[in-house]
Design a protein around this motif. Structure first.
Motif, short mmCIF file in Angstrom:
data_model
loop_
_atom_site.label_atom_id
_atom_site.label_comp_id
_atom_site.label_asym_id
_atom_site.label_seq_id
_atom_site.Cartn_x
_atom_site.Cartn_y
_atom_site.Cartn_z
N THR A 122 19.48 -3.08 9.24
CA THR A 122 18.02 -2.83 9.01
C THR A 122 17.95 -1.53 8.96
N ALA A 123 16.60 -0.90 8.45
CA ALA A 123 16.24 0.41 8.37
C ALA A 123 16.24 1.00 9.82
N GLY A 124 15.67 0.00 10.44
CA GLY A 124 15.76 0.35 12.01
C GLY A 124 16.95 0.61 12.55
N GLY A 125 18.18 -0.34 12.36
CA GLY A 125 19.51 -0.12 12.93
C GLY A 125 20.12 1.28 12.29
N LEU A 126 19.53 1.66 11.08
CA LEU A 126 20.11 2.77 10.55
C LEU A 126 19.52 4.10 11.00
N MET A 127 18.29 3.99 11.45
CA MET A 127 17.65 5.32 11.76
C MET A 127 18.06 6.05 12.90
N THR A 128 17.54 7.25 12.88
CA THR A 128 17.79 7.97 14.14
C THR A 128 16.32 8.40 14.51
N THR A 129 16.24 8.94 15.89
CA THR A 129 15.04 8.88 16.71
C THR A 129 14.77 10.51 16.59
N GLU A 130 15.63 11.32 15.99
CA GLU A 130 15.62 12.86 16.14
C GLU A 130 14.74 13.33 14.91
N TYR A 131 13.64 13.57 15.09
CA TYR A 131 12.90 14.38 14.13
C TYR A 131 11.96 15.25 14.60
N LEU A 132 11.49 16.08 13.60
CA LEU A 132 10.54 17.03 14.00
C LEU A 132 8.90 16.35 13.39
N SER A 133 8.23 16.66 14.48
CA SER A 133 6.69 16.38 14.27
C SER A 133 5.67 17.30 14.80
N LEU A 134 4.65 17.16 14.00
CA LEU A 134 3.42 18.11 14.67
C LEU A 134 2.19 17.50 14.34
N PRO A 135 1.09 17.80 14.95
CA PRO A 135 -0.11 17.50 14.60
C PRO A 135 -1.02 18.32 13.56
N LYS A 136 -1.90 17.69 12.98
CA LYS A 136 -2.34 18.09 11.84
C LYS A 136 -3.10 19.28 11.93
#
Length: 420
Positions: free
Chosen positions: A289-303
């Protein structure tokens, strides 16, 4: 000390060893090695006669060359004895074993061994891993050189100096030697992974153990999941857990998924709380599934950040993220609000807010979606990465283009890619 010069083991094996009266003691069959200052030192000759082994200390040798080997004691005074379990033998433990050639980033075989004088002692100087060593071993070096000259070819010398090598332990069946830790760490992780693919499975963990944590993690990421799992399973649990923490979360989760459940749980429990939570979250999703393929490393910021503030945050956060394609904009509940490419961020005016320049709405998939459907979305909209969300639109992770390309390879192509 007897005159030695340049000698190769293959030139000496099975030669008759004479006592002080000129009578044969037996045939030379091996050498006992002990650690030296730089090069291992020959401490004794092993001579065989009538299926019995005689150990003659090097101090008793008075002539030692290609033609004559003689000792300063009488044959009748030499008593047979068993070779001790902890003793390292030159031929038995090193000839035909595999070593790592750092220059070629490959595993080669020891065809012969060069000995010489160092600080007044007979030492093991180098391993011959080339064709010349092989034909010398067969007793054909002279004939081989004549044939090579006739064909206009020169047989090269291919020696690896022993100061670049270190013994792992006596009596290893295959991989007897390894380059020192700092030398191996100089190689690219992909080269180290290629080396690992050439050695027996049971010896791979010993090589990984010589690397620093980050290099070990990067090396494992270059290998196939089943190979990763078998190496991790053979390692000390605490060390294995540290390596998994330094791997990309999706890679580490794939490894844990291939381990026995009790082993995987033990490794997760040894991780830092944040890393352990990430692993449990990733492992909760089905593999295809998409959840099984994803990584939890990403960049996020508030708007509500300005572009200037956002750029500063990206500089601080990006070293901890493996792949930076997009910046995901989240609210205080971690719900996905929009997305921003690095290009859009760089060309925007410093005073603008992220909310003003972000893209919205954004294409995303739910964690339970089939991985092929996720791949279709990436392909259709030409995305470099695709966010994965839960039922409340909270961002769980991202699927990168690399993940999709790998998924589409057949098993044989995957293996070739992973051991390149």
């Amino acid at each position: 000390m007897p005159y030695i010069g340049e000698l190769f083991v293959s030139e000496l094996l099975k030669k008759s060893v004479l006592d002080k009266t000129g009578e044969p003691v037996g045939a030379l069959t091996d050498f006992i090695l002990v650690p030296g200052n730089i090069f291992p030192r020959i401490s004794a000759l092993v001579v065989s006669r009538r299926k019995k082994a005689f150990v003659i200390p090097w101090e008793s040798v008075n002539i030692f060359n290609r033609r004559i080997i003689s000792v300063s004691v009488k044959g009748k005074d030499i008593v047979p004895r068993e070779i001790l379990e902890e003793e390292m033998l030159l031929c038995r433990d090193l000839l035909d074993k595999q070593i790592v050639d750092i220059d070629g980033a490959k595993v080669v075989r020891v065809n012969d061994l060069k000995m010489g004088e160092f600080h007044g002692q007979l030492c093991l100087m180098a391993a011959d891993v080339g064709l010349r060593g092989l034909i010398r071993r067969l007793g054909l070096e002279h004939h081989g050189e004549k044939l090579a000259r006739f064909l206009g070819y020169k047989i090269p010398r291919n020696l690896i100096s022993w100061n670049y090598l270190q013994s792992l332990k006596p009596k290893l069946t295959r991989l007897a030697l390894n380059i020192p830790r700092h030398k191996l760490s100089e190689l690219h992780p992909a080269d180290i992974a290629h080396i690992l693919s050439q050695v027996p499975q049971k010896d791979r963990a010993a090589i990984i153990d010589t690397l620093d944590i980050e290099t070990a993690a990067e090396t494992l990421e270059e290998m196939g999941t089943s190979d990763q799992a078998s190496i991790i399973e053979d390692m000390d649990a605490e060390h294995a857990s540290d390596i998994l923490e330094h791997m990309a979360p999706d890679e580490a989760a794939d490894v844990l998924q291939d381990l026995p459940t009790d082993k995987a749980q033990d490794l997760i429990q040894r991780m830092e709380k944040k890393d352990a939570h990430e692993m449990e979250e990733l492992l909760s999703h089905e593999e295809d599934t998409a959840g099984g393929l994803m990584t939890t490393e990403y960049l996020s910021l508030p708007k509500d950040l300005t572009v200037r503030e956002a750029i500063e945050q990206v500089r601080l956060l990006s070293p901890n993220v493996e792949t930076v394609y997009y910046i995901y904009i989240l609210d205080k509940d971690e719900k996905l609000q929009g997305v921003l490419s690095l290009r859009d961020l760089i060309i925007a005016q410093p005073h603008q807010t992220i909310e003003e320049i972000m893209t919205h709405p954004i294409k995303s998939v739910h964690a339970g979606v089939d991985e092929k459907e996720a791949g279709a979305v990436i392909s259709k909209y030409r995305l470099l990465a695709l966010p994965v969300v839960d039922e409340e639109e909270k961002l769980l992770g991202i699927i990168t283009m690399d993940d999709i390309l790998y998924m589409r390879l057949n098993p044989y192509e995957r293996k070739k890619r992973l051991i390149r």
